[in-house]
Enzyme design. Structure first.
Site: not given
Ligand code: DAH
Length: 351
Positions: A182, A208, A222, A160, A319, A265
């Protein structure tokens, strides 16, 4: 009492009445003129009433004059009303007021295509039991990174490109702020505030540090999703996202999950749908692969759960995160992301 002051009053009333009449050119104005001079509490009416207290002699002279004044004002009103009526019918006849003319159209605005797409995406999840919530765009480094298992100096931060906010917390140099890269920081924020079961979608703007081109903007939108409870499995995630893909891209879509890496995740996945333009045969839209990637997803990392005080041996969850502009571009066949933010109504009006 002499008749002098009453006579002066009378003259003043008549003068005022005539003067005011000059400016009265609507039925409403005429009516308020009538009320203020000839009405029950009108100036002339009150004066006439006060004559009762005069001597017979005085009453005779002033009274006669007052009655004459009253007749004059009544006549004035009558004439003015007639004139107004004639003027109105003349205008109607001349067609200046064309009562058959259609009304002028009022330009109606509409929702920006990205807003429409956000709503459509959220509605799909809301119908499956998710709540929609929003979070801050200026975010703590902690929520954007550390709470998501992306520690400072970890190479995963390179995923990112970050716009840092030039501000230092006076209580701690360590607490830095940024424009969220995000919507994932809301995972930790939501979990900190609630106990499972958790089912939320989080639409919002992200930023970004990046040059724009046809597929990149330095700000975009998003939708994050998070579901945490006892016994939630990868199969729940697949089922939910499969249903979503069908609602947005059509009931005959196939979906594909492949391994991918996101620090928050484990396992992580990237989800794709078969190309709706060529039905998977291969075309320009799917870059001849037959598949279109639409989001990142995965099972919430135990460290993330632990960090917000959820026991990872009791709770599991999934997620996901998707880019709204990308979805809208696919849905509407738009080839340049910058069109969404160029403020060109010729473009926006099409949606
Ligand atoms: N936050 C990720 C990004 O901006 C997208 C993402 C991937 C979100 C996987 C998730 C997830 O919740 O599970 O690149």
């Amino acid at each position: 009492m002499t008749d002098q002051p009453l006579q002066t009053d009378l003259e003043a009333i008549v003068r005022d009445a005539r003067g005011e009449m000059e400016h009265s050119s609507t039925p409403e104005a005429l009516e308020s003129w009538r009320v203020s001079y000839l009405g029950r509490r009108g100036r002339l009416t009150l004066l006439l009433r006060s004559l009762a207290s005069l001597s017979l002699e005085e009453r005779r002279t002033v009274g006669a004059e007052a009655n004459r004044a009253k007749a004059q004002l009544e006549q004035l009103l009558e004439q003015r009303q007639q004139a107004l009526k004639q003027e109105t019918s003349r205008l109607l006849q001349e067609g200046r007021i064309d009562v058959t003319l259609p009304g002028r159209p009022v330009p109606l605005g509409r929702l920006h295509p990205i807003t429409q797409t956000v709503r459509e995406i959220c509605a799909a999840f809301v119908s499956m039991g998710f709540d929609a919530v929003e979070g801050p765009e200026v975010e703590w480094e902690h929520y954007n990174f550390d709470a998501l298992n992306i520690p400072r100096d970890h190479p995963a931060r390179d995923m990112w490109d970050t716009l840092w906010v030039d501000w230092t917390d006076p209580t701690s140099q360590q607490r830095r702020m940024l424009l969220r890269t995000h919507t994932s920081p809301m995972q930790a924020r939501v979990m900190e505030k609630t106990r499972p079961p958790v089912r939320v979608v989080v639409p919002g703007r992200v930023y970004r540090y990046e040059a724009s081109d046809a597929t990149h903007e330095w700000h975009f939108t998003q939708v994050e999703g998070l579901a945490v409870d006892e016994r939630i499995t990868f199969a729940d995630m697949k089922g939910t996202l499969y249903e979503f893909a069908h609602r947005i891209f059509g009931a005959d879509r196939k979906v594909r999950f492949r391994c991918d890496y996101f620090p928050f995740v484990e396992p992580g996945a990237e989800m794709a749908i078969d190309c709706f333009a060529c039905q998977g045969k291969g075309c320009r839209i799917c870059k001849d692969t037959g598949w279109i990637e639409i989001m990142g997803a995965g099972m919430v990392h135990p460290k993330v759960l632990d960090g917000v005080g959820y026991d990872p041996s009791v709770y599991t969850g999934f997620a996901f995160g998707l880019g709204v502009e990308r979805i809208a571009m696919l849905k509407y066949g738009i080839e340049d992301i910058r069109l969404f933010y160029a403020n060109d109504v010729r473009f926006l009006r099409q949606f």
